[in-house]
Design a protein around this motif. Sequence first.
Motif, mmCIF file in Angstrom:
data_model
loop_
_atom_site.group_PDB
_atom_site.id
_atom_site.type_symbol
_atom_site.label_atom_id
_atom_site.label_comp_id
_atom_site.label_asym_id
_atom_site.label_seq_id
_atom_site.Cartn_x
_atom_site.Cartn_y
_atom_site.Cartn_z
ATOM 1 N N TYR A 230 0.545 -0.798 -0.061
ATOM 2 C CA TYR A 230 0.113 0.264 -0.122
ATOM 3 C C TYR A 230 0.829 1.006 0.099
ATOM 4 C CZ TYR A 230 -4.562 -2.837 0.910
ATOM 5 O OH TYR A 230 -5.340 -3.522 0.698
ATOM 6 N N ARG A 231 2.047 1.254 0.376
ATOM 7 C CA ARG A 231 3.328 2.300 0.761
ATOM 8 C C ARG A 231 3.216 2.838 -0.259
ATOM 9 N NH1 ARG A 231 8.417 2.135 0.525
ATOM 10 N NH2 ARG A 231 8.158 -0.652 0.464
ATOM 11 N N LEU A 233 1.570 2.636 -3.302
ATOM 12 C CA LEU A 233 0.520 3.406 -4.441
ATOM 13 C C LEU A 233 -0.169 4.049 -3.880
ATOM 14 C CD1 LEU A 233 -1.838 -0.054 -4.126
ATOM 15 C CD2 LEU A 233 -0.505 0.982 -5.932
ATOM 16 N N LEU A 234 -0.135 4.595 -2.374
ATOM 17 C CA LEU A 234 0.074 5.507 -2.107
ATOM 18 C C LEU A 234 1.006 7.269 -1.754
ATOM 19 C CD1 LEU A 234 -2.189 4.637 1.087
ATOM 20 C CD2 LEU A 234 -2.944 5.066 -0.614
ATOM 21 N N TRP A 239 -1.547 8.846 -6.848
ATOM 22 C CA TRP A 239 -2.482 8.880 -5.991
ATOM 23 C C TRP A 239 -2.332 10.693 -4.934
ATOM 24 C CZ3 TRP A 239 -3.149 10.110 -0.653
ATOM 25 C CH2 TRP A 239 -3.913 9.870 0.120
ATOM 26 N N SER A 369 -4.220 0.680 -9.465
ATOM 27 C CA SER A 369 -4.927 0.133 -8.250
ATOM 28 C C SER A 369 -5.379 -2.101 -8.343
ATOM 29 C CB SER A 369 -5.441 0.283 -7.028
ATOM 30 O OG SER A 369 -5.707 1.900 -7.188
ATOM 31 N N ARG A 373 -7.113 -4.188 -4.043
ATOM 32 C CA ARG A 373 -6.474 -3.565 -2.556
ATOM 33 C C ARG A 373 -7.726 -1.880 -3.737
ATOM 34 N NH1 ARG A 373 -0.954 -4.471 -1.224
ATOM 35 N NH2 ARG A 373 -0.964 -6.830 -0.868
ATOM 36 N N VAL A 376 -9.974 -0.075 -0.684
ATOM 37 C CA VAL A 376 -8.380 0.676 0.175
ATOM 38 C C VAL A 376 -8.229 1.958 -0.548
ATOM 39 C CG1 VAL A 376 -6.708 0.297 1.699
ATOM 40 C CG2 VAL A 376 -8.109 -0.981 1.544
ATOM 41 N N THR A 377 -7.503 2.041 -0.975
ATOM 42 C CA THR A 377 -6.828 3.199 -2.035
ATOM 43 C C THR A 377 -7.868 4.142 -2.442
ATOM 44 O OG1 THR A 377 -6.873 2.082 -4.449
ATOM 45 C CG2 THR A 377 -4.912 1.688 -3.223
#
Length: 454
Positions: A230-231, A233-234, A239, A369, A373, A376-377
Motif C-alpha cells: 500500500y505504501r 500505491l499511496l 495518488w 490499484s 486493493r 482501500v486506495t
Amino acid sequence: MTSAAGAAPAVAPGAAAVVRGQAWRTTWLLLAFMLVNFADKTVMGLAANPVMRDLGLTREQFGTASSAFFALFSLAALAGSFLTRTVRTSVLLLGMALLWSAAQLPMLVGAAGFGVLVATRVLLGAAEGPASPVALHHLYGWFEQKDRTLPTAVLLAGAAAGVAIAAPTLGVVIDHWGWRWAFGVVGIVGLVWAAVWLRYGAEGPLAPAVGRRRAPEGAAAARQAAPVPYRRLLLSGTWLAAALGSFAAYWTLSAGLTWSADYFQEVGGLSLRGASLLIMLSALTKGAAMLVHGVLVQRSVKRAAAGLPPRLRWPSGVKTGLVMIVAGVATVCFAATDVLWLKIVLLLGPLSVTDIVLTVAATAVSRISPADRRGVTLGALTGVFALAGVLAPLVMGHIVDAGATVASGYFGAYGLMAGLVTVAGAAVMLFLRPERDARRLGTEGADGGPGSHP
C-alpha cells in the motif's frame, strides 16, 4: 438478479447485453444513492439561517456543527474501505443507507437542540464516510477499466443532482413546515432507497473475492497484486496529486453546501427561495460538466480502440490541472465583483468545472490499484480529501465572522479557496500520470477486468 444478500452474478456466455443492462441499472441505483447522500449534506446549508436563529448560534458555532459531520468521516471512509475486503459492497451500501436515516430522524423532535444536532451530524458523517469509495468500488465490479469514466461521472454527478433536487425541494419544505422537517424528509427518502436496494442491489462479475470466497479471477488478481505494498500505491505521484486535487474540489463543495445560501442572502441580497434556485442551477451545471467530460473521455477511448490518434495528446492530468487553474482565477473574480449577474455567470461557468477532478482522480486511482486493493486506495483518497469537509465550513465561518463586514469576510474566505484550487491544479497538471505509474508499479491489467486502457 441476486439481492443485496446474495453472491455476485456470473456472466453467462452470450449474455453480455444483459450484464451491460444490469451494470447500468446498478449505476442508476448508485446515482440515487449519491443523490440522497448529498441531500443529507445540503440540508444544513439550506437551513442555516433558521437553525442559527432558532438555536441562537453564531456563524462560527454553526460552522462547528457543520464540521461535526466530518469528525469521523475520514476514519470511517478508511475503515469502511477495509471492510470491502471481507464484506460484500452490496451489504455495506445497504447498512450505510439505514444509518443515514437513523441519524436524520431525531431532529424531528422539537426538544432536539444544538447538542443533538452535533451528535447526529457526527453519526451521519461516520455513516456517509465510506459512501463514495464503496459505491465506486462496487460500480467497478460491473465495468472494465476502459469503460469506467462515464459511469464514474454519472455516479459522482449524484452530488450535483442531490444538491439540485434538494435545494428547491427542501427550501419549500423549510418555508412551509420548518427546518426540522427538512431533516425528516431526507431521512425518509434514505429508507425508501434502502428498500429498493435490498431488492435489486448485487455485485458485478468483475468484483474481487471477499473473505473466504474465492473466484478464479479474484484469486489471480490477488496473487498479482500481493507484491505491491500500500505504501507504494499511496506515495505514487498519481495518488498524491489525485488526493490534493480532490481535497481542493471538496473544499469548494463543502464550503458551498454550508455557506452559499447565507452568502447569496447576506451579500447578494437574494431571498431563501432565490438562493436555493441559484444553488440548484450551480449544481446542475457542475453535474452537466462532469457528464460532458465523461462522454468526451468515452469517445476518446473509442477513437483509440479504432486506431485513430487522439485530438489532444496532452495527458489527462495536464488538461484537468489547467481546468482547475482557470476555476481558481474565476473564484477570485467571483469574490471581487459586486455585480450580481457577473457572480452568477462565473458561478455557472468556470466555477462549475472544478469537480471534474473528482472523476479523474477516482479513475486514475483505480487504474494504478489492483482489484483487491482498490477499495482501500479509494477509501484512503476519500479519507484525505474529506478533511476538507472538516476544515472548510469551520475556517470559512471563522474568516467571515472575523471580517469587518460580512462581505469582506466572505471575500477573504473565497480568496483562500481560490489559492487552494490553483495550487492543487498545478500539482494535478504536473504529477497525475496513471498510465506511467501503473507501469512503474507493475499494476497494469490488475484492476479485476481485462483490457485496461488509458
